[in-house]
Design an enzyme around this catalytic site. Structure first.
Site, PDB file in Angstrom:
ATOM      1  N   SER A 197      25.246 -20.649 -23.348  1.00  0.00           N
ATOM      2  CA  SER A 197      24.422 -21.800 -23.684  1.00  0.00           C
ATOM      3  C   SER A 197      25.165 -23.081 -23.320  1.00  0.00           C
ATOM      4  O   SER A 197      26.411 -23.116 -23.345  1.00  0.00           O
ATOM      5  CB  SER A 197      24.111 -21.808 -25.188  1.00  0.00           C
ATOM      6  OG  SER A 197      23.532 -23.040 -25.585  1.00  0.00           O
TER       7      SER A 197
ATOM      8  N   ALA B  63      28.816 -22.662 -35.499  1.00  0.00           N
ATOM      9  CA  ALA B  63      29.299 -21.318 -35.213  1.00  0.00           C
ATOM     10  C   ALA B  63      28.771 -20.812 -33.875  1.00  0.00           C
ATOM     11  O   ALA B  63      29.481 -20.120 -33.130  1.00  0.00           O
ATOM     12  CB  ALA B  63      28.896 -20.363 -36.341  1.00  0.00           C
ATOM     13  N   TYR B  64      27.538 -21.160 -33.576  1.00  0.00           N
ATOM     14  CA  TYR B  64      26.944 -20.778 -32.295  1.00  0.00           C
ATOM     15  C   TYR B  64      27.706 -21.430 -31.147  1.00  0.00           C
ATOM     16  O   TYR B  64      28.082 -20.767 -30.168  1.00  0.00           O
ATOM     17  CB  TYR B  64      25.475 -21.185 -32.269  1.00  0.00           C
ATOM     18  CG  TYR B  64      24.737 -20.811 -31.010  1.00  0.00           C
ATOM     19  CD1 TYR B  64      24.314 -19.503 -30.799  1.00  0.00           C
ATOM     20  CD2 TYR B  64      24.434 -21.762 -30.040  1.00  0.00           C
ATOM     21  CE1 TYR B  64      23.628 -19.145 -29.643  1.00  0.00           C
ATOM     22  CE2 TYR B  64      23.750 -21.423 -28.883  1.00  0.00           C
ATOM     23  CZ  TYR B  64      23.347 -20.106 -28.686  1.00  0.00           C
ATOM     24  OH  TYR B  64      22.667 -19.760 -27.540  1.00  0.00           O
TER      25      TYR B  64
ATOM     26  N   VAL C 178      14.282 -21.461 -24.361  1.00  0.00           N
ATOM     27  CA  VAL C 178      13.250 -20.510 -23.946  1.00  0.00           C
ATOM     28  C   VAL C 178      12.385 -20.116 -25.137  1.00  0.00           C
ATOM     29  O   VAL C 178      12.875 -19.947 -26.258  1.00  0.00           O
ATOM     30  CB  VAL C 178      13.903 -19.262 -23.322  1.00  0.00           C
ATOM     31  CG1 VAL C 178      12.847 -18.255 -22.886  1.00  0.00           C
ATOM     32  CG2 VAL C 178      14.783 -19.657 -22.137  1.00  0.00           C
TER      33      VAL C 178
ATOM     34  N   ASP D 252      24.915  -1.521 -31.108  1.00  0.00           N
ATOM     35  CA  ASP D 252      25.259  -2.714 -31.879  1.00  0.00           C
ATOM     36  C   ASP D 252      26.524  -3.281 -31.279  1.00  0.00           C
ATOM     37  O   ASP D 252      27.628  -2.773 -31.513  1.00  0.00           O
ATOM     38  CB  ASP D 252      25.467  -2.359 -33.351  1.00  0.00           C
ATOM     39  CG  ASP D 252      25.862  -3.558 -34.203  1.00  0.00           C
ATOM     40  OD1 ASP D 252      25.913  -4.683 -33.664  1.00  0.00           O
ATOM     41  OD2 ASP D 252      26.108  -3.372 -35.406  1.00  0.00           O
TER      42      ASP D 252
ATOM     43  N   THR E 163      11.231 -17.808 -27.210  1.00  0.00           N
ATOM     44  CA  THR E 163      11.476 -16.476 -27.754  1.00  0.00           C
ATOM     45  C   THR E 163      11.492 -16.603 -29.269  1.00  0.00           C
ATOM     46  O   THR E 163      11.330 -17.688 -29.817  1.00  0.00           O
ATOM     47  CB  THR E 163      12.832 -15.930 -27.274  1.00  0.00           C
ATOM     48  OG1 THR E 163      13.867 -16.795 -27.763  1.00  0.00           O
ATOM     49  CG2 THR E 163      12.902 -15.864 -25.756  1.00  0.00           C
TER      50      THR E 163
ATOM     51  N   LYS F  72      29.939 -19.450 -28.326  1.00  0.00           N
ATOM     52  CA  LYS F  72      29.552 -19.495 -26.920  1.00  0.00           C
ATOM     53  C   LYS F  72      30.654 -20.121 -26.068  1.00  0.00           C
ATOM     54  O   LYS F  72      30.847 -19.735 -24.898  1.00  0.00           O
ATOM     55  CB  LYS F  72      28.238 -20.268 -26.750  1.00  0.00           C
ATOM     56  CG  LYS F  72      27.020 -19.531 -27.297  1.00  0.00           C
ATOM     57  CD  LYS F  72      26.761 -18.216 -26.575  1.00  0.00           C
ATOM     58  CE  LYS F  72      25.430 -17.595 -26.979  1.00  0.00           C
ATOM     59  NZ  LYS F  72      25.157 -16.325 -26.268  1.00  0.00           N
TER      60      LYS F  72
ATOM     61  N   ASN G 149      23.439 -10.023 -23.082  1.00  0.00           N
ATOM     62  CA  ASN G 149      22.397 -10.931 -23.550  1.00  0.00           C
ATOM     63  C   ASN G 149      22.306 -11.010 -25.065  1.00  0.00           C
ATOM     64  O   ASN G 149      21.833 -12.025 -25.601  1.00  0.00           O
ATOM     65  CB  ASN G 149      21.043 -10.473 -22.984  1.00  0.00           C
ATOM     66  CG  ASN G 149      19.879 -11.169 -23.642  1.00  0.00           C
ATOM     67  OD1 ASN G 149      19.594 -12.335 -23.371  1.00  0.00           O
ATOM     68  ND2 ASN G 149      19.188 -10.473 -24.539  1.00  0.00           N
TER      69      ASN G 149
END
Length: 233
Positions: free
Chosen positions: A142, A156-157, A189, A63, A191, A161, A90
């Protein structure tokens, strides 16, 4: 003649999606691969699948949001005589919402996984890379974390990043010898995170990651890449 052992790559968030495909491609490049993830069961399933393809793979529960989990994983690998020559950060989360109204836990989780996770793993394995004089660290980021591209997407992302991008630059400054640290935007992508409508396959998403993970000595360091080409921070 003494035979040189194969390089070993550790990939976080590797039980599915881009991380799993990166593990597969690195294995096909002749590297030994350590797949890691929070769910031990899904990591074990991923390991079995790649072993069935004839690849040299082991799994570790990890984790990245927990510094203690990273330290424990590093200790287990050291006890097993496992070295890490290539580190692919990743693992990531993609929480929705903006900065002013999102729950605090949304923002702290994004930072814990997307930024601190890469910091803890770098602190665990990059010093030994520096001592040996060889290593490759690849941070999966990203375009949403790029100031040049406007820090779009969920707040937040994007912020986490952007912090990961800054970490990439700083780690590259602390690299020694033939140790290279780069970041990659894999694109949108298909996923579980990206969704079924994404235009890129996991193979396409993994390509630049694997390229950076296997750079020759004259390859770049301290850069942000998409489709094997540099893009602005």
């Amino acid at each position: 003649m003494k035979r040189t052992p194969p390089l070993t790559a550790l990939v976080t968030g590797a039980n599915r999606g881009i991380g799993f495909e990166v593990g597969r491609q690195l294995g096909r490049h002749g590297l030994d691969v350590i797949l890691t993830g929070r769910d031990a069961g899904s990591v074990a399933s991923a390991v079995r699948e790649l072993r069935n393809d004839g690849l040299q793979v082991i799994g570790e529960e990890l984790d990245v949001a927990s510094e203690a989990s990273v330290v424990a994983c590093a200790a287990r690998l050291e006890q097993q005589g496992q070295r890490v020559d290539v580190l692919v950060n990743n693992a990531g989360v993609y929480p929705a919402g903006d900065l002013l109204t999102s729950p605090a836990r949304t923002i702290t989780e994004a930072m814990a996984v997307n930024f601190f996770g890469a910091l803890w793993t770098a602190r665990a394995w990059m010093p030994e890379m520096n001592r040996r004089g060889y290593g490759r660290v690849v941070n999966v980021t990203s375009g949403y974390g790029s100031f040049a591209e406007g820090l779009g997407g969920p707040a937040a992302y994007a912020i986490s990043k952007a912090a990961l991008n800054a970490l990439t630059v700083r780690l590259s400054q602390e690299a020694r010898g033939d140790v290279k640290v780069n970041a990659v935007c894999p694109g949108w992508v298909r996923t579980r995170m990206g969704g079924s409508g994404a235009p890129r396959t996991v193979e396409e998403g993994a390509d630049t990651v694997v390229w950076l993970a296997t750079l020759p000595a004259d390859g770049p360091s301290g850069g942000l890449f998409r489709n094997r080409r540099p893009i602005p921070w």
